[in-house]
Design an enzyme around this catalytic site. Structure first.
Site, short mmCIF file in Angstrom:
data_model
loop_
_atom_site.label_atom_id
_atom_site.label_comp_id
_atom_site.label_asym_id
_atom_site.label_seq_id
_atom_site.Cartn_x
_atom_site.Cartn_y
_atom_site.Cartn_z
N GLU A 130 8.51 24.88 17.58
CA GLU A 130 8.39 25.88 16.50
C GLU A 130 9.48 25.66 15.46
O GLU A 130 9.24 25.68 14.25
CB GLU A 130 8.47 27.30 17.10
CG GLU A 130 8.42 28.41 16.07
CD GLU A 130 9.50 29.45 16.30
OE1 GLU A 130 10.39 29.58 15.44
OE2 GLU A 130 9.45 30.15 17.35
N HIS A 131 10.72 25.45 15.91
CA HIS A 131 11.81 25.17 14.97
C HIS A 131 11.53 23.89 14.16
O HIS A 131 11.76 23.85 12.96
CB HIS A 131 13.13 25.00 15.73
CG HIS A 131 13.83 26.28 16.04
ND1 HIS A 131 15.10 26.56 15.60
CD2 HIS A 131 13.43 27.37 16.73
CE1 HIS A 131 15.47 27.76 16.02
NE2 HIS A 131 14.46 28.28 16.72
N HIS A 180 9.16 26.47 21.94
CA HIS A 180 10.05 27.12 20.97
C HIS A 180 10.81 26.09 20.12
O HIS A 180 10.97 26.28 18.91
CB HIS A 180 11.02 28.04 21.72
CG HIS A 180 12.07 28.63 20.85
ND1 HIS A 180 13.40 28.29 20.96
CD2 HIS A 180 12.00 29.52 19.83
CE1 HIS A 180 14.10 28.96 20.07
NE2 HIS A 180 13.27 29.71 19.36
N GLU A 217 21.17 29.51 19.53
CA GLU A 217 20.30 30.70 19.62
C GLU A 217 20.31 31.22 21.06
O GLU A 217 20.36 32.43 21.30
CB GLU A 217 18.88 30.34 19.18
CG GLU A 217 17.93 31.53 19.22
CD GLU A 217 16.51 31.19 18.74
OE1 GLU A 217 16.28 30.02 18.36
OE2 GLU A 217 15.65 32.09 18.77
#
Lengths: 449, 442
Positions: free
Chosen positions: A74-75, A71, A151
C-alpha cells in the site's frame, strides 16, 4: 407512565428511520467485462465525490515470513509508475483540490480520493495507472520500509494498549490469519524484499480482484462509462484461493497476562469466538450479536456504564464491540480499565457477571428497544458522511457479504427478540470460546504529573 | 511528458477554484435569543437530523489556581439533576436515538447533541437537554468517580510521548499564562477538586451570556429559534467571561527534555502564533500548508518521510486560540536518528524562513486549500464544527464565503513576509521526549 410513552415513541420512530436511510440515495452496480465491480452511491448534497478502489487482499491473506506485505505494498503504491514519478500521484491530487490516502486491513487494501465531483476522471485515470503499471524500485523500497517500521514503532511498540492488543489477537484468533498483525511482525518487515512486493502486486492487483466504489454527486451511467474507459482494457487474472478459517468451533479457554513495565493503566479484554456476517449460518445471529453489544455498550445509559462504571464503581470505563463485517470468524469483545485501587481480578469478575446475565435472563423490553433505537439512529447519522457510505459498501464487498445487506439492516435489527439475544449469548459466550487478556503495569510508578 | 501533465492540471485548478468553492458555501444566520445568547444557524435539508453545539467560554483558561476544574465541571454536566440520575438521563436520550456528549479544552466547554428531527422526538430531546444543562446537581458520588476517571486519564497521558510533549510545550510557551496548565489538570490538582468548586465554576461560566449556540440541520429558522430559546432561557443569567490576558512573548530559544522509555523520540518545535482574527492568519496558513500542513506533499513530510525514510509522521501546524495561538512542528523518529532529524527539520524551516515558498509551491497549496474547501463543508458534522468556531470567536457570518477569496488573495511575497515576521526559528522552544541517553541533559 414513562414506559408507555417510550413504547409509543418507538412505534413512531422505527418506520421513519427505515424510510430515511434505505431509499433516500440509490445504489447502482455494474461489472466490467474483465470482472471488476463498480458500485455507485448517489448523494447529491454537495458537489463532491469520494472514489475508492478496494482490493480483496489484506493481512489475512498473508502467512508468517511475509506478514505486513499488503500494508507495505500500500505504501509503495504511492512511489510511482512508468508515467508518473514517485509522489506525483499525491501532488496531482493535492493541486486539484483533493485529498487522497489509503488504508490496509485484514480483508482489504483500499485507495481513495476525495475531490470536487467534476474531477472524478482524474482520480480514476491515476488509479487505473497504478493498478497496472506500478514501478517497484529498490531505492524507494529501502526508505519506505523504514517508514513502515517507524509506523510500527509509533502505533504499536510505544503504545502499551496496542502492544497488549497485538498479543491478545495473536492468542484469541488461534490458528486464524487474523492472529497476524496488519502491520506485520517486525522480523518479517525487516526480511521483506522487493520480490515479495512484486509477487503480491502481480497476484492480487487485477481488475477482477478490485471493486470501485464511487459516492457523491455523480450519475451512475457516467461513472460506469469512466470506469470502462480507464479500467476496461485491463485483463483479468486467475486469483488464488483466499486463506480460510481453522474450522475449530470451540478452540478452548485461552488466557494471556501481560506484565508491562511501561504501562501505567491496567486493562482487561475478554473476547469470544463468534461468527461474522460472512460466516454465520444465519444472519439472525449476527444481528442478535450486534444487539447484545448495544445492550452492553449502546451509550452511557447501557449496562456497562450503569453497572460497572457507576453502580459498582469498578471500571473507569468499559465497552463492548462486535464487528460483523469480516471475511472470517471474528471476536465479540469486552474491554475495561479499572478505577484506581480496583484489581483486574475484580474487574474481570464484574465483566463475567455481565456475560452471565445475558445468558441467564432475557433482556427486558425497554433495554432492547433503547438499544435498537440508538443503533437505527446511529446508522442514519452515519449517512451524513459521504466517505462512510462508500466505506461501508467497500467493506461489505471485500468481505464477501455484499453491499445489498444494507437494505436489510433495519429490518434485520427490528426482527431481533430478547430470546434471540439470550440464545446467541448461550451459544457463543462460553468458556471454550473465551480468551481473557490482562495488562498489568509491572510496578505502579508514580510521577508528579 | 510529466511537465506537460502538470501545467495542464494546474490550469484546471483555476477553473475549479472560481467555479465550485465560492458558490457553495452557505450563509450563516446569526441572532441573539431573548435570553441574550448568540445563535449561529445553517439549515440543511437532505437528512432528517440536526446537530446542536453549545459552546461556553469555560475552558481550562478559567481554571485559576485549580487546574482540571473546567474539565471536571464539564464532565459533570450529564451526571445528574436533582430529579434524575446520570443513567436515567442517558437512557432518555438513547431511547430517542439522540447522541449527547460534552468536551472541553483550553478555551471552551461544550455540549454537543445530534438528534432526529422527527416531531415528538426532537422537542422532547431539546427539553431534556435544557433541563440537564440548567440544573446539574453535581452529586458527590459522581464527583468522586469523575475525579477518578480523570486520574486514570492522567496516568494514560504518562504512556503517551506525544501527550507529554504537548504538555511540556504549553508549559514552556505560556509560563504564567492561564493556557500553561493542561486542561486535564495534574494528579495533585485534580485530587484537591471538589463539588463546591465545580458548582461555583458552573455558576460563574455556564450562563447564557457566556454561550454561543450553533445549529445545523433539517429545521426551519422558526424551529431553530424555538430550540435556541428553549435551550437558553433556563440557563442562569450572568456575565461573559473576562478577556484573557495577552500571551507573553518568548524571547529566547529553549530546549525542554522529558524522559520517556520508548523506541522513538518525539520532537516538537515551535512558538506562539496568531488566531483567525489576525490579518496575517491567511498568509501564514498558506505558508504553513507548503511547509508542513499539506500532508504527504508538504516540504517537511516529503523530506523526512519520502526522501529519507526517517519518520512516519512529520508535520507543521497552526493552532489558533482565543488569544494568539501556537505554531508547532513535530515528528517522531527512531532514537538513533534524532540528531539527523533535528538537523533536517531545522534546515527546512530555516531555508523556508529565509526564502519563503516558491511560486509553484504557493500555487499548488492555494489550489489544494481552495479546491478542497467544498470537502470541508460537505456534511452537517463539518458545518457544525465550522460555525461553532465562527460563532464563538465572533468571526463574520460571511466567513465561509470569504475563506476561498482570502486564500486566493495571498501572494508569494505576502506569505513569505508573514512567515518571516511571525516565525522566529532561532527562538523556538524545542521539546524532546525520549530515553534519557538519547535526548541528553540540560
Amino acid at each position: 407512565m414513562r414506559r408507555l410513552l417510550a413504547a409509543l415513541l418507538v412505534a413512531a420512530l422505527v418506520p421513519g428511520l427505515a424510510l430515511a436511510s434505505a431509499s433516500r440515495w440509490p445504489v447502482s452496480e455494474t461489472q466490467l467485462d474483465n470482472g471488476m465491480t463498480v458500485i455507485v452511491r448517489e448523494d447529491h448534497r454537495a458537489p463532491v465525490v469520494v472514489s475508492q478502489v478496494w482490493y480483496a487482499v489484506g493481512s489475512s491473506y498473508e502467512h508468517r515470513g511475509i506478514t505486513g506485505v499488503s500494508h507495505v505494498l500500500e505504501h509503495m503504491m504511492f512511489k510511482g509508475t512508468d508515467a508518473h514519478g514517485p509522489g506525483e500521484f499525491s501532488r496531482i491530487i493535492s493541486r486539484n483540490g483533493g485529498e487522497e490516502n489509503a488504508f490496509t486491513s485484514r480483508d482489504y487494501t483500499a485507495y481513495f480520493e476525495r475531490l470536487a465531483a467534476d474531477r472524478l476522471d482524474l482520480a480514476l485515470a491515476l488509479e487505473a495507472d497504478r493498478m497496472a503499471n506500478l514501478a517497484l524500485a529498490d531505492e524507494h523500497f529501502a526508505s519506505e520500509r523504514e517508514v513502515v517500521i517507524e509506523e510500527r514503532r509509533q502505533r504499536v511498540a510505544d503504545n502499551p494498549a496496542s502492544r497488549m492488543h497485538e498479543r491478545f489477537n495473536a492468542v484469541a484468533h488461534l490458528g486464524s490469519p487474523y492472529a497476524q498483525p496488519i502491520i506485520g511482525w517486525q522480523p518479517d518487515l525487516e526480511a521483506m524484499t522487493l520480490d515479495d512486493l512484486q509477487a503480491w502486486y502481480e497476484r492480487y492487483y487485477s481488475p477482477n480482484n478490485a471493486t470501485l466504489v464511487v459516492a457523491g454527486d455523480v450519475e451512475p451511467e457516467a461513472v460506469f462509462d469512466l470506469a470502462r474507459k480507464h479500467f476496461g482494457d485491463m485483463k483479468a487474472r486467475e486469483l488464488p484461493e483466499a486463506p480460510g478459517g481453522t474450522g475449530m468451533v470451540e478452540p478452548g479457554a485461552r488466557r494471556i497476562d501481560v506484565a508491562d513495565s511501561r504501562a501505567r493503566v491496567p486493562r482487561v479484554v475478554m473476547g469470544y469466538d463468534v461468527p461474522s456476517a460472512a460466516t454465520a449460518d444465519s444472519l439472525e445471529d449476527a444481528y442478535a450479536l450486534m444487539m447484545a453489544s448495544a445492550v452492553l455498550d449502546g451509550g452511557d445509559g447501557a449496562r456497562l456504564s450503569q453497572d460497572l462504571v457507576r453502580d459498582q464503581a469498578v471500571a473507569a470505563r468499559a465497552g463492548a464491540s462486535y464487528r460483523a463485517i469480516a471475511r472470517l470468524g471474528t471476536q465479540f469483545t469486552l474491554q475495561a480499565a479499572p478505577q484506581p485501587g480496583v484489581s483486574v481480578d475484580d474487574l474481570e469478575s464484574a465483566l463475567r457477571e455481565q456475560i452471565e446475565r445475558l445468558r441467564s435472563e432475557p433482556v427486558d423490553d425497554a433495554t432492547l428497544e433503547r438499544a435498537r433505537n440508538q443503533m437505527l439512529a446511529d446508522h442514519l447519522f452515519q449517512m451524513d458522511s459521504v466517505f462512510y457510505q462508500a466505506m461501508e459498501i467497500g467493506q461489505l464487498e471485500t468481505t464477501g457479504i455484499g453491499w445489498e445487506i444494507i437494505k436489510d439492516y433495519e429490518s434485520g435489527l427490528e426482527a431481533v427478540t430478547a430470546a434471540d439475544v439470550q440464545r446467541v449469548a448461550q451459544q457463543y459466550f462460553t468458556e471454550q470460546r473465551l480468551t481473557v487478556g490482562r495488562l498489568q503495569p509491572e510496578s505502579d510508578k508514580e510521577s508528579a504529573e | 511528458m510529466m511537465r506537460l501533465g502538470r501545467s495542464m492540471l494546474a490550469a484546471a485548478v483555476l477553473l475549479l477554484t472560481t467555479a465550485t468553492a465560492m458558490a457553495e458555501a452557505p450563509l450563516i444566520q446569526r441572532w441573539q435569543t431573548d435570553a441574550g445568547a448568540t445563535v449561529v444557524f445553517v439549515p440543511t435539508s437532505a437528512l432528517p437530523i440536526v446537530d446542536v453545539r453549545l459552546t461556553f467560554d469555560a475552558g481550562s483558561a478559567r481554571d485559576g489556581e485549580q487546574p482540571g476544574l473546567a474539565r471536571l465541571t464539564n464532565n459533570l454536566l450529564l451526571e445528574g439533576t436533582a430529579e434524575r440520575s446520570a443513567g436515567e438521563i442517558a437512557r432518555s436520550f438513547e431511547q430517542r436515538g439522540a447522541r449527547v456528549s460534552t468536551s472541553s479544552g483550553r478555551d471552551t466547554g461544550t455540549l454537543s447533541l445530534r438528534a432526529l428531527t422527527k416531531d415528538g422526538i426532537l422537542d422532547e430531546v431539546i427539553k431534556d437537554v435544557a433541563d440537564v444543562l440548567a440544573n446539574p446537581a453535581f452529586p458527590e458520588d459522581a464527583v468522586t468517580r469523575v475525579k477518578r476517571q480523570m486520574e486514570v486519564s492522567l496516568r494514560e497521558d504518562q504512556q503517551s510521548a506525544r501527550t507529554l510533549a504537548n504538555k511540556a510545550f504549553a508549559r514552556a510557551l505560556y509560563g504564567d499564562h492561564p493556557y500553561a496548565a493542561p486542561p486535564g489538570g495534574t494528579r495533585s490538582s485534580v485530587s484537591s477538586l471538589d463539588r463546591a468548586s465545580a458548582s461555583e465554576f458552573y455558576a460563574r461560566y455556564y450562563n447564557r451570556s457566556n454561550l454561543t449556540l450553533a445549529i445545523v440541520g433539517d429545521v426551519s429558522r422558526e424551529r431553530a429559534e424555538r430550540m435556541a430559546d428553549r435551550l437558553t432561557s433556563a440557563l442562569p443569567d450572568g456575565k461573559p467571561a473576562a478577556d484573557l490576558p495577552p500571551v507573553p512573548s518568548h524571547d529566547e530559544a529553549q530546549t525542554v527534555r522529558v524522559p520517556f522509555d520508548g523506541e522513538q523520540t518525539v520532537i516538537l518545535m515551535g512558538q506562539g502564533g496568531v488566531n483567525r482574527s489576525h490579518d496575517d492568519y491567511y498568509p501564514l496558513y498558506v505558508a504553513n500548508h507548503v511547509l508542513g500542513g499539506g500532508g504527504l506533499v508538504s516540504l517537511l513530510t516529503d523530506t523526512m518521510r519520502n526522501e529519507r525514510g526517517l519518520s512516519y509522521s512529520t508535520f507543521s501546524t497552526m493552532r489558533p486560540m482565543a488569544r494568539g495561538g501556537q505554531f508547532v512542528i513535530g515528528s517522531k523518529v527512531r532514537n538513533d536518528a534524532l540528531d539527523e532529524a533535528l538537523s533536517v527539520m531545522r534546515g527546512i524551516v530555516g531555508d523556508f524562513h529565509d526564502q519563503g515558498p516558491e511560486a509553484d509551491q504557493l500555487a499548488d497549496a492555494k489550489g489544494n486549500i481552495i479546491g478542497s474547501f467544498p470537502l470541508d463543508i460537505d456534511s452537517n458534522n463539518d458545518l457544525i464544527g465550522y460555525i461553532g468556531m465562527i460563532g464563538f470567536h465572533g468571526l463574520g457570518t460571511d466567513y465561509l464565503q470569504r475563506l476561498p477569496e482570502r486564500i486566493s488573495d495571498v501572494s508569494r511575497d505576502g506569505a513569505a513576509q508573514a512567515f518571516r515576521e511571525h516565525i522566529a526559528p532561532e527562538r523556538f522552544i524545542t521539546v524532546l521526549v525520549g530515553p534519557e541517553d538519547v535526548i541528553g541533559a540540560d
